[in-house]
Design a protein around this motif. Structure first.
Motif: not given
Length: 600
Positions: A352-375
């Motif tokens: 579960x901890x491994x899954x939680x960390x992977x989810x956080x990584x995915x969220x971070x990637x999505x946020x970076x993509x949204x920031x790039x699109x906004x720029x």
């Protein structure tokens, strides 16, 4: 109705939501009158609703403020209030107010020549309305009317007629007299664009009859204007002037700037056809004054800035909403994992901890993509702003006041001391050139033949200032189809003007100017060369004659670079100092590459 509402407002002084609604009702009932009392009541309604935290009243008051400035063609103020109203409606998730807000914003986009944005907002509003089951309603008739106007602005007049006929059908079924008069007037206007002038007159006459019967005086100005346009095309010029003058009076009374703009442009055409150049010139001045008032650079910039800010805020709100959903998902996942830990044990806890960390990584990637699109979106807005500014600079250099003064002065001298027949011919040329430049100033491209025609008229006017020693020639390569090929407008005339003012004007003896158009080897652009046998750039600099040239050539160079983003400036725009066999100055040659647009 106006008097009864005023009486109710005067008698009801309690500071509550009922008074807010009364003030808003007055503003809505007088939306088309230009009544300054409507502005005062809208401001009072907004302040009271805000104090009472009455969100629905606050939204309605903001829309009333926007409507007042919209009717006065003060679009930079209107967009501020419309966007505030829409933002508040979206926060409250009030779909009725969202529909109104999007419709108002889209109408403003239509008026300011942003039709694609307008259609997007109208379609979103119509989709919400249909989802609410209001397909046969007055609100939908209003949205379809505005969609028809947007298609008209895009030049798709057949589609515009289809939408206005849908509106007419709805209004006839619901017996809405105002909508019947409005839609018939709109259908007549679109039929004019399609060349069906007799059919247009039938609809327009019927629209006027309904409007007069019900006292809808606001609609008469546009219908009279459209009838005048129909008679112009049917070559019944006296009738055209009659109806256009009636339309002018109504538009002035209502301070309807948008209709005034169209009327003055049509009157210019009628007077020119009649040979009444004095009135044609007056109509030109009136058109330019109204056009500057509505579409001035500062107003357009404010509208662009406010719109960009709104779009940025929408993107930021979307990002915040995504983050909130992601946080909720994280908490739910954590709770579920705790439950699983207690049942299954340590092994599943590690998973579960491994899954939680992977989810956080995915969220971070999505946020970076949204920031790039906004720029990227912000970069696109900056690029569009630069293109607009460069086009405005090119327009200023196209018809500057100094040229207008010189041309009119030369024509006046011909009337007083020279050949009056020639003077009359040149006045006609000047009127024609002014009208043509007004027509092409808002276009992205024009045919090469139109560009050559405009340059010829301009050179004929400039020729009056010389003593029979000025020769000019415009050459188009034989195998070029100048009606088929299109180029960006307002790029060549400033260069020709520079050659005359700074090269030929100070030269003694024969003065020769030649403009050549030919296809490039890859046939992807037109090569335009402007050659003169003037005094050259060095001599011009010595007598301090380069100040005007620096403005126009800089504007042209900037625009060419924007139009050719894959090429360097030296590849698309260059100067060459010409020398004779003895190494002495023999003139100047300017060459630039114009991107081609093939007509279909």
């Amino acid at each position: 109705m106006k008097d009864s509402l005023l009486k109710e407002i005067s008698s009801y002084q309690k500071q509550d939501t009922t008074r807010v609604n009364l003030l808003v009702d007055y503003c809505i009932a007088n939306i088309f009158t230009g009544d300054t009392l409507a502005l005062k009541y809208a401001q009072e309604a907004f302040q009271l609703a805000k104090k009472l935290k009455f969100k629905n009243g606050e939204t309605a008051a903001l829309n009333c403020l926007g409507n007042y400035y919209y009717q006065q063609a003060i679009y930079d103020k209107a967009i501020v209030y419309y966007i505030k109203a829409l933002r508040l409606a979206e926060q409250e998730k009030n779909y009725r107010n969202i529909i109104i807000g999007k419709s108002n914003l889209a109408s403003l986009y239509t008026r300011t020549n942003q039709q694609q944005k307008a259609l997007q907002e109208f379609k979103e509003a119509d989709a919400i309305l249909m989802k609410m089951g209001a397909g046969l309603s007055q609100n939908r008739a209003a949205i379809l009317t505005n969609m028809g106007a947007a298609y008209s602005s895009l030049g798709d007049h057949k589609q515009a007629v289809i939408y206005h006929q849908k509106v007419l059908s709805i209004c006839e079924r619901l017996q809405i007299s105002y909508g019947i008069a409005l839609s018939k007037g709109n259908i007549g206007e679109e039929l004019n664009y399609l060349g069906k002038h007799q059919e247009a007159l039938t609809y327009l006459t019927s629209s006027i009859a309904v409007a007069k019967e019900n006292g809808f005086t606001k609609l008469l100005g546009n219908s009279y204007k459209s009838i005048g346009q129909a008679y112009l095309k049917l070559n019944q010029l006296e009738n055209a002037v009659k109806y256009l003058k009636e339309a002018l009076q109504i538009a002035k009374q209502d301070n309807d700037q948008n209709t005034l703009l169209k009327i003055n442009k049509t009157l210019l055409e009628v007077y020119e056809k009649q040979g009444d150049f004095k009135n044609a010139y007056q109509s030109t001045l009136a058109y330019m004054a109204v056009n500057d008032s509505i579409y001035g650079k500062e107003k357009q910039q404010i509208i662009a800035d406010v719109n960009a800010k709104y779009e940025t805020e929408k993107k930021e709100a979307t990002i915040r909403n995504l983050n909130q959903k992601q946080k909720i998902a994280q908490l739910q996942s954590a709770k579920k994992n705790i439950y699983i830990y207690s049942i299954i044990g340590a092994f599943l806890a590690i998973a579960a901890i491994a899954y939680f960390l992977f989810s956080r990584y995915q969220i971070k990637q999505k946020n970076e993509l949204l920031k790039t699109q906004l720029a990227e979106a912000e970069k696109l807005l900056i690029a569009e702003k630069k293109v607009t500014e460069s086009e405005l600079k090119a327009l200023k250099s196209q018809m500057n006041p100094h040229f207008i003064f010189n041309a009119l002065n030369s024509i006046q001298e011909q009337f007083m001391y020279g050949d009056k027949l020639k003077a009359n011919e040149q006045l006609s040329n000047f009127t024609y050139l002014t009208r043509q430049i007004l027509e092409v100033s808002g276009k992205k491209s024009i045919s090469l033949s139109t560009e050559v025609e405009l340059l010829t008229k301009y050179l004929e006017l400039e020729n009056m200032r010389f003593q029979q020693d000025f020769l000019y020639k415009l050459n188009v390569e034989e195998h070029i189809d100048d009606d088929y090929l299109k180029i960006p407008p307002m790029l060549i005339q400033p260069l020709v003007e520079n050659s005359i003012k700074h090269g030929l004007m100070h030269k003694t003896g024969a003065k020769i100017l030649e403009v050549d158009f030919r296809l490039s080897e890859d046939e992807n652009c037109i090569l335009c060369t402007v050659t003169d046998n003037g005094i050259g750039r060095e001599a011009s600099a010595q007598i301090k004659a380069v100040q005007h040239e620096s403005f126009s050539t800089k504007a042209i160079a900037q625009r060419l670079q924007l139009l050719n983003p894959t090429r360097t400036l030296d590849e698309v725009f260059s100067y060459t100092d010409l020398k004779d066999e003895k190494g002495l100055t023999a003139g100047t040659k300017v060459e630039m590459k114009l991107p081609l647009i093939f007509s279909i």
